[in-house]
Design a protein around this motif. Structure first.
Motif, PDB file in Angstrom:
ATOM      1  N   ARG A 158       0.861  -1.203   0.000  1.00  0.00           N
ATOM      2  CA  ARG A 158       0.000   0.000   0.000  1.00  0.00           C
ATOM      3  C   ARG A 158       0.890   1.243   0.000  1.00  0.00           C
ATOM      4  O   ARG A 158       0.645   2.195  -0.741  1.00  0.00           O
ATOM      5  N   THR A 159       1.932   1.226   0.800  1.00  0.00           N
ATOM      6  CA  THR A 159       2.803   2.399   0.877  1.00  0.00           C
ATOM      7  C   THR A 159       3.542   2.627  -0.443  1.00  0.00           C
ATOM      8  O   THR A 159       3.698   3.764  -0.887  1.00  0.00           O
ATOM      9  N   ALA A 160       3.973   1.546  -1.074  1.00  0.00           N
ATOM     10  CA  ALA A 160       4.707   1.694  -2.340  1.00  0.00           C
ATOM     11  C   ALA A 160       3.805   2.243  -3.448  1.00  0.00           C
ATOM     12  O   ALA A 160       4.269   2.940  -4.348  1.00  0.00           O
ATOM     13  N   SER A 161       2.516   1.926  -3.375  1.00  0.00           N
ATOM     14  CA  SER A 161       1.625   2.315  -4.479  1.00  0.00           C
ATOM     15  C   SER A 161       0.691   3.468  -4.111  1.00  0.00           C
ATOM     16  O   SER A 161       0.017   4.020  -4.973  1.00  0.00           O
ATOM     17  N   LYS A 176       6.121  -4.585  -8.962  1.00  0.00           N
ATOM     18  CA  LYS A 176       7.241  -3.967  -9.684  1.00  0.00           C
ATOM     19  C   LYS A 176       7.670  -2.670  -8.973  1.00  0.00           C
ATOM     20  O   LYS A 176       8.856  -2.390  -8.830  1.00  0.00           O
ATOM     21  N   GLN A 177       6.689  -1.912  -8.539  1.00  0.00           N
ATOM     22  CA  GLN A 177       6.999  -0.671  -7.815  1.00  0.00           C
ATOM     23  C   GLN A 177       7.726  -0.998  -6.500  1.00  0.00           C
ATOM     24  O   GLN A 177       8.653  -0.307  -6.096  1.00  0.00           O
ATOM     25  N   PHE A 178       7.295  -2.088  -5.868  1.00  0.00           N
ATOM     26  CA  PHE A 178       7.943  -2.479  -4.611  1.00  0.00           C
ATOM     27  C   PHE A 178       9.394  -2.909  -4.865  1.00  0.00           C
ATOM     28  O   PHE A 178      10.286  -2.587  -4.086  1.00  0.00           O
ATOM     29  N   ILE A 322       0.770  10.225   6.115  1.00  0.00           N
ATOM     30  CA  ILE A 322      -0.241  10.037   5.072  1.00  0.00           C
ATOM     31  C   ILE A 322      -1.284   9.053   5.566  1.00  0.00           C
ATOM     32  O   ILE A 322      -0.941   8.023   6.164  1.00  0.00           O
ATOM     33  N   LYS A 323      -2.541   9.378   5.335  1.00  0.00           N
ATOM     34  CA  LYS A 323      -3.593   8.372   5.541  1.00  0.00           C
ATOM     35  C   LYS A 323      -4.156   8.037   4.163  1.00  0.00           C
ATOM     36  O   LYS A 323      -4.628   8.931   3.441  1.00  0.00           O
ATOM     37  N   TYR A 324      -4.047   6.777   3.795  1.00  0.00           N
ATOM     38  CA  TYR A 324      -4.545   6.321   2.493  1.00  0.00           C
ATOM     39  C   TYR A 324      -6.057   6.179   2.625  1.00  0.00           C
ATOM     40  O   TYR A 324      -6.536   5.426   3.470  1.00  0.00           O
TER      41      TYR A 324
END
Ligand SMILES: Cc1cc2nc3c(=O)[nH]c(=O)nc-3n(C[C@H](O)[C@H](O)[C@H](O)COP(=O)(O)OP(=O)(O)OC[C@H]3O[C@@H](n4cnc5c(N)ncnc54)[C@H](O)[C@@H]3O)c2cc1C
Length: 426
Positions: A158-161, A176-178, A322-324
């Motif tokens: 979640r943090t990576a995206s 991939k982003q991770f 940050i709150k997603y």
């Protein structure tokens, strides 16, 4: 009236990148933005000598980084250490990110630690494209066995995206982003605004005409080809090609008869991601070891960007939270949750506070690669010759600002060469 080869609508990172590449390719280019300065969501502001981005921003070593390096941007800043903590049941504990912390963490059983050690060894080599068509939840539930490790994976990915949508996100691009995140990220000195400023200077150097406070109200087309951009102040920009970087819903309003074009489909399939952001500048950190904290049982994240970037004149520590958000948001509740997180991680922070910024709901991206998507947007709008789209929502697998730069370059590459344009006009 000058006729342009390319008019770019919107001067965020996508628009700036598109304008620079179009001008470098020899095209007479104009870039307009409705705001008083360029940068869009990559702007930074300075309050009491402290630089704030529009919420915590990290530059991954992905398409945007490569693009900016290719263009010669200075990208001054450093990689933060990845020593991390995790919040679970209102407690802040060491989170495993390497061999030492793997042994020390109270969050995992021995079995969980062994499974994580295995993942740390194989994640970087994973062929993520195999998981492009399944959801992130399917991937985690099907591949990660230890229940607590699953919670940790949800939090890391979640943090990576930046999206709290594991049932919708396509697993491949997030993984991939991770993988990119595992190579580290850059926190930029003086914030992301420096990147936007350098891009604007580069655009100007290559002869792009730059107009701020210029809001496009209509992208007009006739006989299946784009003709001109009409602006609120009466300016009319004639152009052979238009690269539009506004959000998909706004584009549907800007382009007459958009409902008969792919723009309508791209808008209908778009899922917006938003976040609440609390940034605080503290004289010092009450708990100096807790600088990078993942919410494991709640969708929050905290990072002290000052540990790797110069963001203040007087040595204040700029901590970003940050709150997603999910679909329903509540600004008061979100602020309370973020302040509660800060109380847990940095008790006594209020006594050290110099200045803060709260953004109750900001769009992180207007769309992402999700499993309900029917097609990747752009670069060309097939029904209107000369109309192209770019922006973080026009992703072909990239995430966040990488989607903004990659889509901008795709649009410029798709525009025919000037000689072909002239022949077509004859
Ligand atoms: C809180 C937060 C954290 C983020 N963190 C990261 C991160 O860590 N890493 C990362 O890679 N990305 C991150 N991002 C995403 C990144 O900021 C965006 O992907 C990027 O800035 C988007 O650029 P863009 O050009 O596509 O859109 P924008 O920046 O939104 O630019 C669009 C521009 O178009 C202009 N415009 C709109 N309509 C009109 C009109 N009618 N006429 C003229 N101009 C118009 C707007 O004024 C704006 O300047 C984050 C975003 C947020 C909000």
């Amino acid at each position: 009236m000058t006729k342009y080869d390319v008019a770019v609508v919107g001067g965020g990172i996508a628009g700036l990148t598109a304008a620079v590449y179009a001008a470098k390719a020899g095209k007479r280019t104009i870039l307009i933005d409705k705001q008083g300065r360029f940068g869009g969501r990559a702007m930074s502001t300075v309050k009491q000598g402290v630089t704030f981005n529009m919420g915590g921003h990290a530059l991954y070593f992905g398409d945007a980084y490569d693009t900016f390096r290719e263009l010669g941007l200075s990208l001054k800043g450093s990689k933060p250490s990845i020593d991390a903590h995790g919040i679970w049941k209102d407690k802040c504990s060491v989170l495993p990110t390497g061999a030492g912390s793997l042994m020390a963490t109270p969050l995992l059983t021995w079995k969980g630690k062994m499974e994580l050690a295995g993942w740390l060894a194989k994640l970087t080599k994973l062929d993520t494209s195999r998981y492009d068509r399944i959801s992130l939840r399917e991937w985690i539930e099907g591949n990660v066995h230890d229940p607590m490790l699953r919670n940790i994976f949800y939090s890391l990915l979640r943090t990576a995206s930046y999206a709290a949508a594991p049932d919708l996100q396509a697993a491949g691009p997030v993984l991939k982003q991770f993988q990119a995140a595992l190579r580290g990220v850059l926190y930029l000195d003086r914030g992301w605004g420096t990147m936007a400023d350098e891009l604007r200077e580069l655009a100007s150097k290559h002869g792009v005409r730059l107009l701020t406070n210029c809001k496009a109200v209509s992208i007009e087309h006739e006989d299946g080809a784009v003709r001109q951009v009409r602006c609120e102040d009466g300016t009319v920009i004639e152009a052979e090609n238009v690269i539009a970087t506004a959000p998909p819903a706004a584009l549907c309003r800007l382009v007459p008869n958009a409902e008969a074009t792919a723009l309508a489909r791209w808008n209908a399939q778009a899922i917006e991601v938003t976040a609440a952001c609390l940034d605080v500048a503290l004289r010092k950190l009450p708990e100096p070891k807790r600088q990078f904290v993942y919410g494991i049982d709640r969708p929050v994240f905290l990072t002290n960007q000052s540990r790797a970037a110069r963001l203040s004149d007087n040595g204040e520590q700029v901590v970003c939270l940050i709150k997603y958000q999910s679909k329903e948001t509540d600004a008061k509740q979100d602020l309370q949750d973020l302040e509660h997180t800060l109380d847990l991680v940095q008790p006594g922070w209020r006594d050290e506070l110099v200045v803060k910024q709260f953004l109750p709901k900001i769009t992180v991206c207007h769309d992402f690669v999700h499993i309900r998507r029917e097609e990747c947007p752009g670069p060309a709008v097939p029904e209107i010759k000369g109309l192209y789209v770019a922006g973080d929502w026009a992703s072909h697998g990239e995430l966040l600002v990488d989607a903004a730069t990659a889509s901008a370059k795709r649009a410029v590459r798709t525009i025919p060469k000037i000689e072909q344009m002239k022949e077509a006009a004859l």
